[in-house]
Design an enzyme around this catalytic site. Structure first.
Site, mmCIF file in Angstrom:
data_model
loop_
_atom_site.group_PDB
_atom_site.id
_atom_site.type_symbol
_atom_site.label_atom_id
_atom_site.label_comp_id
_atom_site.label_asym_id
_atom_site.label_seq_id
_atom_site.Cartn_x
_atom_site.Cartn_y
_atom_site.Cartn_z
ATOM 1 N N CYS A 273 10.999 21.044 -35.342
ATOM 2 C CA CYS A 273 11.448 22.143 -34.468
ATOM 3 C C CYS A 273 10.422 22.546 -33.411
ATOM 4 O O CYS A 273 10.641 22.343 -32.223
ATOM 5 C CB CYS A 273 11.814 23.348 -35.320
ATOM 6 S SG CYS A 273 13.227 23.037 -36.376
HETATM 7 N N1 LIG Z 1 14.399 21.135 -40.426
HETATM 8 C C1 LIG Z 1 14.347 22.389 -40.020
HETATM 9 O O1 LIG Z 1 13.523 23.183 -40.482
HETATM 10 C C2 LIG Z 1 15.303 22.927 -38.958
HETATM 11 C C3 LIG Z 1 15.388 24.308 -38.760
HETATM 12 C C4 LIG Z 1 16.256 24.809 -37.804
HETATM 13 C C5 LIG Z 1 17.000 23.932 -37.029
HETATM 14 N N2 LIG Z 1 16.898 22.590 -37.207
HETATM 15 C C6 LIG Z 1 17.734 21.725 -36.373
HETATM 16 O O2 LIG Z 1 18.817 21.241 -37.159
HETATM 17 C C7 LIG Z 1 19.161 19.917 -36.777
HETATM 18 C C8 LIG Z 1 19.089 18.993 -37.982
HETATM 19 O O3 LIG Z 1 17.751 18.953 -38.436
HETATM 20 P P1 LIG Z 1 17.361 18.463 -39.899
HETATM 21 O O4 LIG Z 1 15.951 18.854 -40.110
HETATM 22 O O5 LIG Z 1 18.398 18.884 -40.882
HETATM 23 O O6 LIG Z 1 17.441 16.879 -39.690
HETATM 24 P P2 LIG Z 1 17.436 15.770 -40.860
HETATM 25 O O7 LIG Z 1 16.914 14.538 -40.226
HETATM 26 O O8 LIG Z 1 16.791 16.318 -42.081
HETATM 27 O O9 LIG Z 1 18.967 15.588 -41.204
HETATM 28 C C9 LIG Z 1 19.891 15.055 -40.332
HETATM 29 C C10 LIG Z 1 20.856 14.194 -41.130
HETATM 30 O O10 LIG Z 1 21.891 13.765 -40.251
HETATM 31 C C11 LIG Z 1 22.236 12.431 -40.599
HETATM 32 N N3 LIG Z 1 22.915 11.872 -39.445
HETATM 33 C C12 LIG Z 1 22.394 11.386 -38.295
HETATM 34 N N4 LIG Z 1 23.385 11.008 -37.467
HETATM 35 C C13 LIG Z 1 24.552 11.263 -38.092
HETATM 36 C C14 LIG Z 1 25.914 11.097 -37.750
HETATM 37 N N5 LIG Z 1 26.270 10.617 -36.572
HETATM 38 N N6 LIG Z 1 26.843 11.436 -38.651
HETATM 39 C C15 LIG Z 1 26.487 11.941 -39.858
HETATM 40 N N7 LIG Z 1 25.211 12.134 -40.240
HETATM 41 C C16 LIG Z 1 24.260 11.800 -39.369
HETATM 42 C C17 LIG Z 1 20.920 11.793 -40.957
HETATM 43 O O11 LIG Z 1 21.121 10.647 -41.771
HETATM 44 C C18 LIG Z 1 20.224 12.933 -41.705
HETATM 45 O O12 LIG Z 1 20.493 12.899 -43.089
HETATM 46 C C19 LIG Z 1 18.212 19.551 -35.638
HETATM 47 O O13 LIG Z 1 18.815 19.859 -34.422
HETATM 48 C C20 LIG Z 1 17.033 20.484 -35.866
HETATM 49 O O14 LIG Z 1 16.335 20.757 -34.668
HETATM 50 C C21 LIG Z 1 16.073 22.068 -38.180
#
Ligand SMILES: NC(=O)c1ccc[n+]([C@@H]2O[C@H](COP(=O)([O-])OP(=O)(O)OC[C@H]3O[C@@H](n4cnc5c(N)ncnc54)[C@H](O)[C@@H]3O)[C@@H](O)[C@H]2O)c1
Length: 445
Positions: A273
């Site tokens: 992030c």
């Molecule tokens: N990790 C954090 O602390 C956090 C906090 C707030 C916001 N975010 C935001 O949330 C979003 C997700 O982040 P995250 O940390 O959960 O990512 P992550 O990488 O942990 O999880 C994303 C998941 O999506 C899957 N994926 C990718 N493409 C896909 C598709 N087309 N169809 C289905 N699944 C698919 C991946 O295999 C993965 O398991 C990002 O935009 C991030 O900026 C993350």
């Protein structure tokens, strides 16, 4: 009205909720809907993750396997790679990654891929919510036209909103249900339905007038952190030159009961992030001819911290008449923050890279990270993975320097202070008592 139909399904807990992307954000969300009595379907491209969920296993530290197993057994939670099931969902929430390209421009290809899957199956009566962090305008300018291509109309046939995620991995106090949720729809009906949906699983929902406001609010939150951490990091480097203890300065300033909020320096920023999100904002600003100076400056200051840490290590070894080249270095903690296993963008990777480039013999210990892969981390370093070393007494005694890069709670810092020769503490992990009793020389950021 379509809004009323969707609201009825939500209020009666009849709505089937689909979550696309079962990572740090999507998995807790899908589980929370299941716990609150909804039928929740998780969509993944990674079949191993879907299979693990259906076996009742967890791969995210903050989500207990028992909770998943219970929801799966009660047939409230199911994970799949079959996107045709999107057609059976009444609400669909997109939680896919939003990384940066090498050029530091937004890479919304995952959002586009997930949206393309929805577009193929979009039907009358669905509410779609984007949660992935992205630049203001994505929901209105990218998703809406895509969905309307199918001939369906917003408000008449489907609803569309943005609601940013604020999950803080490893935070025991704030979880999905007690973190207020901001919701902004492309239309008032969309805002209303999305707010009702989230109201089922979180205590407080804050509705705003548009998706753009919700998108910008998320970027403000994370840019605020990046800029303030940048300020703290600059202060740390400034204090280093002046020979003043930064941590004591911050502690003193924080006694002011108004107008000051403490932020702390560190070895650099990491995670999915804070290092990334501000670029989504500055990129969008540039499209409109506006140059956001704070964002660029914070990035510049924060990205220099790994180099500063290596300078501290080099100077400290030099005081002991040693060179970095050939020195035995233990990096303590490689996750980007304490008590989690996430190494994405972690400053530890850059620090290790730099130490190795200067000829140091580097090991690391992290109770949460068994193996460190450099190819995943976009560093220039060697592709060979490193394995976490046990933090034995012999290892500590043999080290020339121990660098605390992540202040994990479970580490026995007393023993580290008793057995090592030199410690560089980049997180203020060592309390005043430990420092007083330490036989190791301690250098702090
Ligand atoms: N990790 C954090 O602390 C956090 C906090 C707030 C916001 N975010 C935001 O949330 C979003 C997700 O982040 P995250 O940390 O959960 O990512 P992550 O990488 O942990 O999880 C994303 C998941 O999506 C899957 N994926 C990718 N493409 C896909 C598709 N087309 N169809 C289905 N699944 C698919 C991946 O295999 C993965 O398991 C990002 O935009 C991030 O900026 C993350």
């Amino acid at each position: 009205m379509i809004k009323d139909e969707i609201k009825r399904l939500i209020e009666g807990r009849q709505a089937r909720v689909g979550v696309i992307g079962l990572g740090y954000v999507g998995l807790p969300l899908a589980v929370e809907f299941a716990r609150k009595g909804f039928r929740s379907v998780g969509f993944e491209v990674d079949a191993r993750k879907a299979e693990a969920i259906n076996r009742g296993e967890s791969y995210i530290g903050d989500v207990a396997a028992e909770v998943i197993a219970e929801a799966v057994a009660a047939e409230r939670l199911h994970a799949t790679t079959d996107f045709d099931l999107l057609g059976t969902c009444d609400a669909i929430i997109i939680c896919v990654p939003t990384p940066l390209r090498k050029t530091k421009e937004p890479d919304i290809s995952y959002i586009l891929a997930a949206s393309a899957e929805i577009q193929k199956r979009l039907r009358r009566g669905q509410l779609v919510v984007l949660e992935s962090t992205t630049y203001p305008g994505t929901t209105d300018e990218v998703l809406l036209p895509l969905f309307e291509e199918q001939g369906l109309k917003l408000d008449e046939d489907f609803l569309l909103a943005f609601s940013p995620e604020r999950v803080d991995p490893g935070n025991p106090q704030f979880k999905t249900d007690n973190i207020p949720k901001v919701v902004g729809g492309c239309t008032d009906d969309s805002t209303e339905a999305a707010a009702l949906l989230y109201g089922q699983i979180v205590r407080e929902v804050h509705a705003v007038s548009s998706a753009r406001v919700a998108e910008a609010a998320k970027l403000l939150e994370n840019t605020f952190r990046a800029v303030n951490i940048g300020m703290a990091n600059e202060m740390a480097r400034l204090c280093y030159h002046l020979g003043i203890d930064t941590w004591e300065v911050i502690r003193a300033a924080a006694t002011k009961p108004f107008g000051f909020m403490p932020f702390y320096p560190g070895p650099g920023i990491g995670g999915h992030c804070i290092p990334l999100d501000p670029h989504y904002l500055s990129w969008k600003a540039r499209q409109h001819g506006f140059d956001s100076r704070f964002i660029g400056l914070a990035e510049e200051v924060n990205s220099r911290m790994p180099e500063h840490v290596v300078t501290l290590v080099t100077d400290a070894l030099n005081d002991d008449r040693k060179s970095l080249k050939g020195s035995r270095v233990v990096v303590l903690g490689v996750a980007y923050k304490k008590d989690i296993d996430d190494v994405r963008e972690s400053p530890a990777l850059s620090i290790i890279d730099r130490l190795r480039a200067k000829g140091a013999e580097v090991r690391y210990h992290d109770p949460f990270v068994a193996e460190l892969r450099f190819d995943d981390a976009h560093t220039e370093g060697p592709g060979e993975p490193l394995q976490s070393t046990a933090l034995t007494d012999d290892e500590l005694r043999a080290s020339d320097v121990v660098i605390i890069v992540t202040d994990h709670s479970g580490v026995d810092y007393r023993r580290v202070c008793e057995l090592s020769k030199l410690i560089v503490d980049t997180r203020n992990a060592l309390s005043r008592d430990l420092r007083r009793g330490s036989t190791a020389r301690i250098v702090r950021l």
